[in-house]
Write a protein that holds these residues in place. Structure first.
Motif, short mmCIF file in Angstrom:
data_model
loop_
_atom_site.label_atom_id
_atom_site.label_comp_id
_atom_site.label_asym_id
_atom_site.label_seq_id
_atom_site.Cartn_x
_atom_site.Cartn_y
_atom_site.Cartn_z
N ASP A 39 0.63 -1.25 -0.02
CA ASP A 39 0.14 -0.16 -0.02
C ASP A 39 0.99 1.32 0.02
O ASP A 39 0.36 2.22 0.32
CB ASP A 39 -0.93 -0.02 1.16
N VAL A 40 2.12 1.20 -0.39
CA VAL A 40 3.15 2.52 -0.44
C VAL A 40 2.81 3.11 -1.76
O VAL A 40 2.92 2.28 -2.81
CB VAL A 40 4.42 2.06 -0.25
N GLN A 41 2.26 4.24 -1.75
CA GLN A 41 2.01 5.01 -3.03
C GLN A 41 3.51 5.28 -3.74
O GLN A 41 4.33 5.97 -2.82
CB GLN A 41 1.02 6.31 -2.66
N VAL A 42 3.45 5.30 -4.96
CA VAL A 42 4.79 5.65 -5.60
C VAL A 42 4.41 6.72 -6.32
O VAL A 42 3.49 7.08 -7.25
CB VAL A 42 5.17 4.44 -6.46
N LEU A 43 5.53 7.95 -6.25
CA LEU A 43 5.27 9.12 -6.94
C LEU A 43 6.34 9.05 -8.04
O LEU A 43 7.55 9.46 -7.60
CB LEU A 43 5.33 10.44 -6.19
N PRO A 44 6.04 8.75 -9.36
CA PRO A 44 7.24 8.67 -10.49
C PRO A 44 7.50 10.12 -10.94
O PRO A 44 6.79 11.05 -10.74
CB PRO A 44 6.64 7.68 -11.28
#
Length: 209
Positions: free
Chosen positions: A186-191
């Motif tokens: 559930d870690v959100q990834v900001l690319p």
């Protein structure tokens, strides 16, 4: 735990994702990868009455590092990058600014290393060294807020390019598998480009993994 507000802006010549990591309580803001468009970013800061604390670079390519120096000078803040990224920042051939027909050098004030935890703006950010796209590419992991700033290491169902100077496909895949795929689903990834995603989604759907 500090309340995190995330704002995303497309900046520079190829619409790189610049992120504002804002402490909602104090209005302090960490500026990630301000690859140009500094006047627009400064306008947003002024309109929201934010207090810039630092510029964080995920790597040294022009579309991420350009604009950092302007923000540093305007707000009297420091620029952070990985120690192995110094040559990428300073060499116009490696930082790819020559692709624009210009020759620019970039710099950092603080060179960080793997596993270091930065205490900035009320947040704790763990430095994950993820070479492959560049030698000193990093991701910043905010464990308490379950957010990962991935730069050009990991994209939604894709990965960063490895055909630029000092890129390595094998290193990038190893970085992602050993440093990022061990994080919770559930870690959100900001690319650095395109849309946000989650670690669990990438684990199940990314064809490169």
């Amino acid at each position: 735990m500090a309340d995190l507000k995330i704002e995303e802006y497309q900046v520079g010549a190829i619409s790189t994702n610049c992120y504002f990591l804002i402490n909602s309580d104090t209005k302090e803001v960490l500026i990630v990868d301000p690859g140009g468009s500094t006047e627009m970013l400064e306008t947003k800061i002024r309109q929201e009455q934010l207090k810039p604390v630092a510029v964080l670079l995920t790597h040294g390519h022009f579309d991420h590092a350009s604009g950092a120096e302007d923000l540093k000078n305007t707000y009297g803040i420091q620029i952070y990058a990985h120690a192995d990224e110094k040559y990428t920042l300073e060499d116009p051939q490696i930082n790819l600014s020559t692709m624009l027909g210009i020759s620019e050098q970039y710099h950092a004030d603080v060179y960080v290393r793997e596993g270091e935890v930065l205490h900035l703006g009320g947040f704790d950010l763990e430095v994950l060294h993820t070479p492959g796209h560049t030698e000193g590419g990093v991701c910043y992991y905010l464990k308490e807020q379950k957010v990962l700033v991935s730069g050009d290491t990991l994209f939604c169902t894709s990965i960063g390019r490895t055909d630029f100077p000092n890129g390595s496909f094998s290193d990038l895949i190893r970085s992602i598998k050993e440093k990022l795929m061990v994080l919770p689903d559930d870690v959100q990834v900001l690319p650095g480009h395109e849309g946000k995603t989650y670690i669990g989604y990438e684990r199940d759907h990314n064809p490169y993994l």
